[in-house]
Design an enzyme around this catalytic site. Structure first.
Site, short mmCIF file in Angstrom:
data_model
loop_
_atom_site.label_atom_id
_atom_site.label_comp_id
_atom_site.label_asym_id
_atom_site.label_seq_id
_atom_site.Cartn_x
_atom_site.Cartn_y
_atom_site.Cartn_z
N ARG A 1 8.54 1.18 -1.25
CA ARG A 1 7.28 0.46 -1.13
C ARG A 1 7.54 -0.89 -0.46
O ARG A 1 8.45 -1.61 -0.85
CB ARG A 1 6.67 0.22 -2.54
CG ARG A 1 5.62 -0.87 -2.64
CD ARG A 1 4.30 -0.43 -2.03
NE ARG A 1 3.35 -1.55 -1.99
CZ ARG A 1 2.53 -1.88 -2.97
NH1 ARG A 1 2.52 -1.20 -4.10
NH2 ARG A 1 1.68 -2.88 -2.83
N ASP B 1 0.25 1.15 -10.61
CA ASP B 1 -0.44 0.04 -11.27
C ASP B 1 -0.66 0.34 -12.74
O ASP B 1 -1.03 1.48 -13.10
CB ASP B 1 -1.82 -0.22 -10.64
CG ASP B 1 -1.73 -0.93 -9.30
OD1 ASP B 1 -0.74 -1.65 -9.09
OD2 ASP B 1 -2.65 -0.76 -8.49
N ARG C 1 0.93 2.08 1.91
CA ARG C 1 2.15 2.09 1.09
C ARG C 1 2.57 3.52 0.75
O ARG C 1 1.73 4.41 0.64
CB ARG C 1 1.98 1.26 -0.17
CG ARG C 1 1.07 1.74 -1.26
CD ARG C 1 -0.38 1.33 -1.25
NE ARG C 1 -0.74 0.05 -0.69
CZ ARG C 1 -1.20 -0.97 -1.39
NH1 ARG C 1 -1.32 -0.89 -2.69
NH2 ARG C 1 -1.60 -2.07 -0.78
N ASP D 1 2.06 3.36 -4.89
CA ASP D 1 1.53 2.23 -5.64
C ASP D 1 1.47 2.67 -7.09
O ASP D 1 0.92 3.74 -7.39
CB ASP D 1 0.12 1.92 -5.12
CG ASP D 1 -0.37 0.54 -5.51
OD1 ASP D 1 0.44 -0.27 -5.96
OD2 ASP D 1 -1.57 0.28 -5.35
#
Length: 199
Positions: free
Chosen positions: A115, A129, A124, A127
């Site tokens: 990344r 999160d 990207r 990801d």
């Protein structure tokens, strides 16, 4: 010679050690639920998402309990057509890691898949999160909980709702209600794609 009544090499365990072990047992027997959002729009997107799920599953103190269906979505926050579309999914995990350690692991998984953080909203490879951690609400700028934009993102709410229809986003209410307001525009189910739970 009379046999001794006790083994002199066995000493009583100090009370402080007993307390520490008991505390650890309590932590291990009371893992917290966390919700992780996964997204990829570069390279082999499905393979990368599966790799991220597997890497999370290899994390000590973390178990991936559910993985959502896969959705294809337009990139967030950029001009249409300037980036490839995303594949998105949500993983529900049980973990004994504190939020800060879970964030470190999420970043480590991102780094493992190369990344690059050159621009906000940039394309990207992956990801990862943290959307929510138990019912924790925190304004910490390093890790705001729940994720400050989760309630505005159908690509997070739709897969989360699939794996947990009764889910609540702390501070915002039922995920089903939030999703009903946003709708599913731009968020397309990919029934032909599937993520597996880690073995």
């Amino acid at each position: 010679m009379k046999p001794t009544q006790s083994d002199p090499t066995v000493q009583p365990v100090p009370a402080s050690v007993v307390e520490t072990v008991d505390a650890a047992d309590t932590t291990l027997s009371n893992p917290r639920w966390a919700v992780l959002a996964l997204g990829a729009n570069l390279g082999n997107r499905l393979e990368t998402l599966q790799g991220a799920v597997d890497a999370l599953g290899d994390t000590p103190g973390l178990r991936v309990k559910a993985v959502s269906p896969v959705y294809e979505t337009a990139p967030w926050g950029v001009e249409p057509g300037t980036q490839p579309s995303y594949l998105n999914a949500v993983a529900l995990v049980k973990t004994t890691l504190p939020p800060s350690s879970l964030l470190e692991r999420a970043h480590a998984v991102e780094e493992a898949f190369h990344r690059v953080r050159e621009e906000r909203w940039g394309a990207r490879t992956i990801d990862v999160d943290i959307v929510a951690y138990a019912d924790v609400i925190s304004e910490d700028p390093v890790l705001t909980l729940p994720h400050p934009r989760a309630h505005q993102r159908a690509f997070v709410l739709a897969p989360w709702h699939d794996v947990d229809p009764e889910a609540q986003l702390p501070g915002h209410g039922p995920v089903a209600d939030l999703l009903a307001v946003l709708g599913h525009e731009g968020v397309t189910p990919r029934a032909d794609l599937e993520l597996r739970l880690p073995e």
